[in-house]
Write an enzyme that holds these catalytic residues in place. Structure first.
Site, PDB file in Angstrom:
ATOM      1  N   TYR A 174     -17.661  17.211 -14.453  1.00  0.00           N
ATOM      2  CA  TYR A 174     -17.856  16.083 -14.515  1.00  0.00           C
ATOM      3  C   TYR A 174     -19.157  15.601 -13.683  1.00  0.00           C
ATOM      4  O   TYR A 174     -17.933  16.364 -11.974  1.00  0.00           O
ATOM      5  CB  TYR A 174     -16.322  15.065 -13.899  1.00  0.00           C
ATOM      6  CG  TYR A 174     -16.401  13.900 -14.165  1.00  0.00           C
ATOM      7  CD1 TYR A 174     -17.400  12.639 -14.831  1.00  0.00           C
ATOM      8  CD2 TYR A 174     -15.861  13.152 -12.859  1.00  0.00           C
ATOM      9  CE1 TYR A 174     -17.015  11.523 -14.997  1.00  0.00           C
ATOM     10  CE2 TYR A 174     -16.879  11.762 -13.099  1.00  0.00           C
ATOM     11  CZ  TYR A 174     -16.790  11.166 -13.649  1.00  0.00           C
ATOM     12  OH  TYR A 174     -17.095   9.568 -13.623  1.00  0.00           O
ATOM     13  N   ARG A 221       0.561  -1.248  -0.339  1.00  0.00           N
ATOM     14  CA  ARG A 221       0.348   0.054  -0.228  1.00  0.00           C
ATOM     15  C   ARG A 221       0.754   1.217   0.215  1.00  0.00           C
ATOM     16  O   ARG A 221       0.738   1.735  -1.376  1.00  0.00           O
ATOM     17  CB  ARG A 221      -0.903   0.058   1.210  1.00  0.00           C
ATOM     18  CG  ARG A 221      -1.635   0.964   0.895  1.00  0.00           C
ATOM     19  CD  ARG A 221      -3.231   0.807   2.031  1.00  0.00           C
ATOM     20  NE  ARG A 221      -2.578  -0.051   2.761  1.00  0.00           N
ATOM     21  CZ  ARG A 221      -2.509   0.569   3.742  1.00  0.00           C
ATOM     22  NH1 ARG A 221      -1.602   2.045   4.643  1.00  0.00           N
ATOM     23  NH2 ARG A 221      -2.284  -0.387   5.186  1.00  0.00           N
ATOM     24  N   ASP A 264      -7.841  19.306 -13.931  1.00  0.00           N
ATOM     25  CA  ASP A 264      -8.305  18.573 -13.949  1.00  0.00           C
ATOM     26  C   ASP A 264      -7.615  18.659 -15.321  1.00  0.00           C
ATOM     27  O   ASP A 264      -8.905  19.015 -16.314  1.00  0.00           O
ATOM     28  CB  ASP A 264      -9.950  18.081 -13.798  1.00  0.00           C
ATOM     29  CG  ASP A 264     -10.210  17.028 -13.934  1.00  0.00           C
ATOM     30  OD1 ASP A 264      -9.519  15.984 -14.795  1.00  0.00           O
ATOM     31  OD2 ASP A 264     -11.364  16.078 -13.984  1.00  0.00           O
ATOM     32  N   LYS A 282      -9.355   7.838 -18.770  1.00  0.00           N
ATOM     33  CA  LYS A 282      -9.605   7.786 -19.925  1.00  0.00           C
ATOM     34  C   LYS A 282      -7.936   7.874 -21.203  1.00  0.00           C
ATOM     35  O   LYS A 282      -7.468   6.763 -21.503  1.00  0.00           O
ATOM     36  CB  LYS A 282     -10.148   9.423 -19.910  1.00  0.00           C
ATOM     37  CG  LYS A 282     -11.053   9.887 -18.272  1.00  0.00           C
ATOM     38  CD  LYS A 282     -12.409   9.005 -18.596  1.00  0.00           C
ATOM     39  CE  LYS A 282     -13.164   8.709 -17.673  1.00  0.00           C
ATOM     40  NZ  LYS A 282     -13.168   9.716 -16.572  1.00  0.00           N
TER      41      LYS A 282
HETATM   42  C1  LIG Z   1     -14.165  10.195 -15.785  1.00  0.00           C
HETATM   43  C2  LIG Z   1     -13.757  11.627 -14.958  1.00  0.00           C
HETATM   44  C3  LIG Z   1     -13.776  11.523 -13.277  1.00  0.00           C
HETATM   45  C4  LIG Z   1     -13.080  10.846 -12.739  1.00  0.00           C
HETATM   46  O1  LIG Z   1     -12.356   9.847 -13.209  1.00  0.00           O
HETATM   47  P1  LIG Z   1     -12.624   8.219 -12.758  1.00  0.00           P
HETATM   48  O2  LIG Z   1     -11.739   7.760 -13.218  1.00  0.00           O
HETATM   49  O3  LIG Z   1     -13.887   7.431 -13.487  1.00  0.00           O
HETATM   50  O4  LIG Z   1     -12.913   7.959 -11.154  1.00  0.00           O
HETATM   51  C5  LIG Z   1     -13.098  13.138 -13.468  1.00  0.00           C
HETATM   52  N1  LIG Z   1     -12.953  14.093 -13.852  1.00  0.00           N
HETATM   53  C6  LIG Z   1     -13.133  13.893 -15.631  1.00  0.00           C
HETATM   54  C7  LIG Z   1     -13.115  14.707 -16.436  1.00  0.00           C
HETATM   55  C8  LIG Z   1     -13.691  12.632 -16.017  1.00  0.00           C
HETATM   56  O5  LIG Z   1     -13.941  12.177 -17.308  1.00  0.00           O
END
Ligand SMILES: *Cc1c(COP(=O)(O)O)cnc(C)c1O
Length: 379
Positions: free
Chosen positions: A98, A46, A170, A195
């Site tokens: 998001y 961890r 982000d 993504k």
């Molecule tokens: C998918 C997404 C998240 C969250 O990420 P996860 O891997 O699904 O927890 C946060 N910000 C954006 C812009 C996203 O597209």
């Protein structure tokens, strides 16, 4: 070093024990010690895992940061950032972002005495207007999900520095191929590695990249104390994904450009939200801070009934109807009922996210096939 070289070589060292060119998947929970406290820097997985450390070094490299931290999901990375705060602190976040981030802020952390203000970040003055003594952090998404609004990272960074706030960006939609927020003055870059970084729709994972040692130590403490670490197999998949990011993104951008123009010229389409159009309100800023415009876009139809949107959403063959984005295959999504359903309807509509909005994650197939698919679906 240029982008493509960096994506392939960042953080990549041959495995010290065998010379393996690809980082091995250290599928182990613990590490043997010769005597109590006499170990090779690895005690318990961890806290330390060699596959995760290799990925974290790569993440730092591709975002031009000093430190990378990997988490079990994007929202786990966001969760760790907000845990830097105390009850009573305030956060300024984007009005259009998001849905899962909004849910974490408004349904979980609001219960712990943290206050969130949601403002339209296309104008940094809207952020300046709500800064007060309790403000500690600005949470920015650009381009936004799903409306593709652009915030000026440099302008937000100037505000953050003036008021001693942490600016988090982000960068999931842009990916480090298109934009590097740390270079523009952000303090922390967050990714849903699920993504574009992973790129193949086969892993859930998140990341933070930053330069400040003290902030990194606090976040590492939160990462190991709260425990939302990714497993080594998932780290291997993201490491592998990063190596082709530039090749995939180049094609995402080419296809995105073609499809955005196809949609804009289609007589049944009302409006296309894509930040590469010269008349997009954020175009000048996007051109300044991004290298290209990516493969994400949304659109509405002239017949803006929900039924018509549902008909199109159910009629594509190559575009799969699914949440998520950034994989090699194209996806179509209905934000109002899928990715953004956790945002109350009035909030959504106030920010322009209508019930008939359709979002596309344009993949890296051949653009002509994708256009044919959309043509037959829109009808
Ligand atoms: C998918 C997404 C998240 C969250 O990420 P996860 O891997 O699904 O927890 C946060 N910000 C954006 C812009 C996203 O597209």
């Amino acid at each position: 070093m240029k982008l493509g070289t960096k994506f392939i070589h960042a953080g990549a060292e041959p495995d010290p024990s065998t010379g393996a060119i690809m980082t091995p998947i250290y599928q182990t929970s613990t590490f043997v010690q010769a005597a109590p406290g006499d170990h090779k820097g690895f005690e318990y997985a961890r806290s330390q895992n060699p596959t995760r450390f290799a990925l974290e070094a790569a993440l730092a490299g591709i975002e031009n940061g000093k430190f990378g931290l990997a988490f079990s999901s994007g929202v786990a990375a966001t969760d760790a950032v907000i845990k830097l705060l105390q009850p009573g602190d305030e956060v300024i976040a984007g009005a259009d972002m998001y849905g899962g981030t909004y849910r974490l802020f408004s349904k979980v952390f609001a219960r712990f005495g943290i206050t969130f203000h949601y403002v339209d970040m296309q104008d940094a003055q809207n952020v300046a207007a709500v800064i007060n003594d309790k403000t500690k952090l600005i949470w920015c998404e650009t381009p936004t999900n799903p409306l593709m609004n652009i915030a000026d990272i440099g302008a937000l960074s100037a505000l953050a520095k003036q008021h001693n706030l942490i600016l988090v960006v982000d960068n999931t939609f842009a990916s480090p191929y298109l934009q590097n927020p740390l270079d523009l003055g952000a303090d922390i870059v967050m990714h849903s590695s699920t993504k574009y970084l992973g790129g193949h729709s086969d892993v859930i994972q998140g990341a933070l990249v930053l330069n400040d040692q003290k902030l990194r130590d606090e976040l590492y403490f939160i990462q190991k104390s709260c425990g939302a670490v990714p497993g080594p197999m998932d780290c291997f998949l993201v490491l592998r994904g990063i190596k082709t990011l530039h090749v995939r993104m180049q094609r995402h951008c080419e296809n995105g450009r073609e499809i955005a123009h196809f949609l804009r010229n289609h007589e049944a389409v009302e409006r296309v939200y894509w930040c590469g159009f010269e008349d997009h309100p954020g175009y000048a800023v996007a051109q300044k801070q991004m290298r290209d415009f990516g493969g994400m876009m949304s659109f509405t139809l002239k017949d803006d009934s929900v039924e018509n949107a549902r008909r199109v959403l159910s009629s594509t063959h190559l575009f799969s109807l699914a949440e998520s984005l950034g994989g090699v295959e194209s996806l179509i999504n209905h934000p109002a009922s899928m990715t953004h359903a956790s945002i109350p309807r009035e909030e959504r509509i106030k920010n322009g996210l209508t019930d008939s909005l359709i979002r596309l994650s344009v993949g890296i197939e051949d653009a002509s096939d994708l256009i044919e698919d959309l043509r037959q679906a829109i009808g």
